[in-house]
Design a protein around this motif. Structure first.
Motif, PDB file in Angstrom:
ATOM      1  N   TYR A  43       0.924  -1.341  -0.165  1.00  0.00           N
ATOM      2  CA  TYR A  43       0.031   0.124   0.179  1.00  0.00           C
ATOM      3  C   TYR A  43       0.967   1.549   0.206  1.00  0.00           C
ATOM      4  CZ  TYR A  43      -4.370  -2.204   1.166  1.00  0.00           C
ATOM      5  OH  TYR A  43      -6.113  -2.487   0.410  1.00  0.00           O
ATOM      6  N   GLY A  44       1.978   1.396   0.956  1.00  0.00           N
ATOM      7  CA  GLY A  44       2.532   2.331   1.117  1.00  0.00           C
ATOM      8  C   GLY A  44       3.581   2.312  -0.451  1.00  0.00           C
ATOM      9  N   ALA A  45       3.631   1.540  -0.678  1.00  0.00           N
ATOM     10  CA  ALA A  45       5.204   1.810  -2.276  1.00  0.00           C
ATOM     11  C   ALA A  45       3.816   2.336  -3.435  1.00  0.00           C
ATOM     12  CB  ALA A  45       5.001   0.176  -2.872  1.00  0.00           C
ATOM     13  N   ARG A  46       2.756   1.787  -3.606  1.00  0.00           N
ATOM     14  CA  ARG A  46       1.625   2.804  -4.247  1.00  0.00           C
ATOM     15  C   ARG A  46       1.689   3.915  -4.025  1.00  0.00           C
ATOM     16  NH1 ARG A  46      -3.012  -1.055  -6.300  1.00  0.00           N
ATOM     17  NH2 ARG A  46      -4.537  -0.060  -7.642  1.00  0.00           N
ATOM     18  N   VAL A  47       1.303   4.242  -2.533  1.00  0.00           N
ATOM     19  CA  VAL A  47       0.897   5.827  -2.408  1.00  0.00           C
ATOM     20  C   VAL A  47       2.497   6.456  -2.994  1.00  0.00           C
ATOM     21  CG1 VAL A  47       1.273   7.552  -0.401  1.00  0.00           C
ATOM     22  CG2 VAL A  47      -0.628   5.185  -0.492  1.00  0.00           C
ATOM     23  N   ALA A  48       3.250   5.817  -2.291  1.00  0.00           N
ATOM     24  CA  ALA A  48       4.944   6.656  -2.465  1.00  0.00           C
ATOM     25  C   ALA A  48       5.063   7.197  -3.758  1.00  0.00           C
ATOM     26  CB  ALA A  48       5.517   5.592  -2.237  1.00  0.00           C
TER      27      ALA A  48
END
Lengths: 471, 295
Positions: free
Chosen positions: B192-197
């Motif tokens: 999820y974090g990677a997608r937001v980043a």
């Protein structure tokens, strides 16, 4: 843990946290049940008081639906052996319940006629465009109308008038927030003040009249009530205006363009139509019925005659009444009155009254002041946290068992139950103005405490100086 | 994916809506924007409904409609609505009563799949929980609240990932802080974090905190996996292995210019209820947006 899934535990914890008052009620009622009855209280009276405690906690906490509380009261009255099933059923329905049912239905019928635009025009014509005069008009009209047709009917009709004036003044909430509060509280407090004026001003008035009649303590007619209570209503109007003006003094002292726009808006609705004339005619008939026929027919039956006429003349459809009537409240008031009757029958009311007077006797010696304090102060405080009709239904039998003049106690209790100024949940009118989103919970305290104290003082003076002249 | 964005007012919810919609766009998610009005006392429901019905005759809107209209305008101005939905404008007539205390407007999204605007009344946690349970949302996005129990109730009772938009400055230069350990939720949190980043082009710090100087093998593995995943996703990142108190380290690194992403606690709901959890502490004490990813 213990083989339960996380989902089950999470749901369980959610239920526990949301229903903590229900669990508390269960625990407290178990404890009370196993405490030995005081020697001066019958076992039936002891069990009745347990039901009172359960009902009060559940009503204040609103943890289960109101009809469920009502059903629980009826079930416990039978299970605890307080009365037979037929006895409970008989005490459940009364003229007071008919009146509450009828007045809630009449409210729907009257509001749906669109008479509020006529009302708006009438107020504006009378007051002009000065803000303080408009506030005076709002308080006075709300008070006088709600003394006859019930608080939330008037509040529902007046709310759009106030909001239109606010919107016409400015769309920017920051500019008009004080004006909005001033106008909205004029409605809520005006309605509360007005509800004391006649028996039909509120279900609680009818409940108290029902109690003194049922307990064989006397009778009070519609006109007698007006003679006692209406002067207080009239005295309170300028006091409320002054308190509101001092508390919420707006920047806009003249609402010139807002009033003009309102007049244009109202003018669009054209002349009064046949249905509106008929609706007024029927209500006037109901009013005269309350004044002249209530000793024979009862206030509730006359209200129901009004509903019948509205329905049969096609002024309102049943589906509209059905959708907008709070049946749960009607059932609850039926159960609360039944509980009040049982409190009287089992001696629970008398026991609580004697305990209260003994307790008060340690503070003040004068029995008159003791009675006044319990019937006015206790009712006034409780009505701000509980529904005012429920407050009267529960406290009424206790207060009437304190001795003294039952008619005076009936009036002071009913009037004090209208001092619902301090909280959002105090009355439907407080909730209605809150639903506009323009008043906050702490606004109720700002003006409410002043009006609460002033209302107590006025009631004290009226009951000690004016009422003795009538008897 | 389905996102639920809870808004409270025009004055305070703009950062929540802005960040929420940008994240939803990154995930190409269907979005539901909900306004929850205050609970109406059971004694007053008929009076309030009567007054609200009467407002319609005066062409006045009930409370909350103005907030939905504002949200609609925001979506329209920022190109989140399809030409068809935007062109029609916000019309109160499109608000459909679906339940006693629930109305909704269905719209067609531009970047996202669909957009719903919902008006509800009642206790906010009960209403959000009901909405999430009925429509199986993946992430609930909400602004920070002053109410002490709010963070606890969101984590404890809302069955979706929770993104609390706390102190978000729309013009601020944000980085991402990923909390990595060997818990099963960590991988989902990293994804999820990677997608937001990626969507926000954020520099990412993946931190693994051990209470002792001796790092468990699983912690090292989890950290290495996160590093590999982030590099493969083309995200500029650094990996940090820190020892000490989890909360203090997270708070120090995050400051007020990070978006924190971490997995939810694996403790049992009963243990979380009585003793709390790391995500709850982070949510309460950190001064920046926090995304708690649930399974």
């Amino acid at each position: 843990m213990l083989g339960f899934s996380h989902s089950f535990l999470s749901n369980f914890l959610f239920w526990v946290t949301r229903k903590r008052w229900l669990i508390f009620t269960f625990v407290i009622s178990l404890l009370l049940f196993y405490i030995p009855s005081p020697t001066t209280l019958t076992p039936e009276g002891h069990r009745t008081l347990i039901i009172v405690v359960i009902a009060l906690i559940l009503i204040i906490g609103e943890v289960i639906p109101l009809p469920a509380v009502a059903i629980l009261i009826l079930i416990l009255e039978v299970i605890f052996g307080i009365d037979t099933p037929n006895g409970v059923a008989a005490s459940f329905m009364s003229d007071a319940v008919f009146f509450i049912m009828g007045s809630l239905m009449l409210a729907v019928a009257i509001v749906s006629q669109g008479l509020d635009k006529r009302l708006a025009l009438g107020i504006i014509r009378m007051t002009g465009n000065r803000t303080w005069r408009i506030v005076f008009g709002f308080v006075a009209v709300s008070a006088i109308l709600s003394s006859f047709i019930g608080e939330h009917t008037v509040a529902a009709m007046m709310l759009p008038v106030a909001l239109t004036l606010v919107r016409n003044t400015s769309e920017d909430k920051a500019i008009v927030h004080t004006l909005a509060k001033l106008l909205l509280f004029s409605i809520a407090y005006g309605c509360a003040i007005g509800s004391i004026g006649t028996p039909s001003g509120g279900g609680r008035n009818v409940i108290m009249i029902g109690y003194i009649s049922e307990f064989g303590l006397g009778n009070i007619s519609y006109l007698d009530w007006i003679k006692y209570a209406y002067p207080m209503l009239l005295i309170e109007i300028p006091i409320a205006v002054l308190i509101l003006w001092v508390t919420f003094r707006p920047e806009q002292t003249i609402l010139d363009s807002a009033v003009r726009k309102l007049k244009v808006n109202v003018a669009k609705s054209g002349k009064m139509n046949g249905n509106q004339i008929m609706a007024i005619f029927v209500f006037v008939g109901v009013f005269f019925g309350w004044v002249f026929l209530s000793p024979y027919l009862g206030l509730g039956i006359i209200a129901l005659i009004g509903v019948f006429l509205y329905l049969s003349f096609g002024l309102i459809e049943w589906k509209d009444i059905n959708r907008n009537t709070n049946w749960g409240v009607i059932i609850l008031f039926g159960a609360a009155i039944s509980l009040g009757m049982q409190m009287k029958e089992t001696g629970a009311a008398e026991w609580v009254a004697s305990q209260a007077l003994t307790g008060m006797g340690n503070i003040v010696e004068d029995i008159g002041i003791q009675r006044w304090f319990i019937s006015v102060f206790l009712t006034g405080i409780l009505t701000n946290f509980l529904s005012n009709a429920a407050t009267v239904a529960v406290l009424g039998p206790i207060i009437l068992d304190m001795g003294g003049n039952p008619v005076i106690l009936c009036l002071t209790t009913s009037i004090a139950s209208a001092f619902a100024y301090l909280t959002i949940v105090a009355s439907p009118t407080c909730m209605i103005i809150h639903s506009s989103g323009l008043v906050k919970s702490n606004d109720y305290l700002k003006a409410g405490w002043k009006l609460f104290i002033m209302s107590m003082a006025v009631l004290f003076l009226v009951s000690y100086l004016y009422w003795p002249l009538l008897s | 994916m389905k996102f639920l964005i809870a808004i409270g007012s025009k004055e305070y919810s703009e950062p929540t809506l802005r960040l929420g919609m940008r994240v939803a766009k990154a995930f190409n998610a269907a979005v539901t924007i909900v306004y929850v009005g205050e609970k109406i006392s059971a004694f007053s429901t008929s009076g309030v409904h009567l007054a609200q019905e009467n407002l319609k005759n005066w062409e006045l809107d009930r409370q909350g409609v103005d907030v939905l209209a504002w949200a609609f305008k925001y979506l329209e101005d920022n190109g989140y609505l399809s030409t068809g939905s935007a062109g029609e404008g916000f019309n109160i007539g499109r608000l459909v009563q679906t339940d006693e205390d629930r109305c909704e407007v269905f719209l067609e999204g531009n970047h996202t799949q669909e957009v719903r605007l919902i008006l509800r009344n009642g206790d906010i946690i009960e209403q959000l929980r009901d909405e999430v349970n009925k429509r199986a949302f993946d992430i609930t996005i909400i602004g920070a609240s002053n109410k002490r129990s709010m963070a606890h109730d969101l984590i404890q009772y809302i069955d979706s990932s929770i993104f609390v938009v706390k102190n978000y400055q729309p013009d601020g230069q944000y980085k991402m802080l990923l909390a990595v350990n060997d818990a099963p939720n960590t991988r989902k949190a990293v994804k999820y974090g990677a997608r937001v980043a990626q969507a926000f082009d954020l520099y990412t710090t993946a931190v693994t905190v051990s209470s002792t100087t001796d790092f468990r093998e699983n912690y090292k593995k989890a950290s290495a996996w996160a590093d590999k995943f982030l590099r493969r996703s083309g995200i500029e990142n650094e990996i940090r292995l820190e020892h000490g108190r989890f909360m203090e380290i997270m708070s120090t690194i995050a400051g007020d210019n990070h978006i924190i992403v971490m997995g939810s606690s694996t403790k049992s709901p009963l243990a979380k209820f009585f003793t709390g959890s790391k995500p709850l502490k982070v949510m309460k004490h950190c001064k920046c947006p926090v995304l708690i990813v649930k399974e």
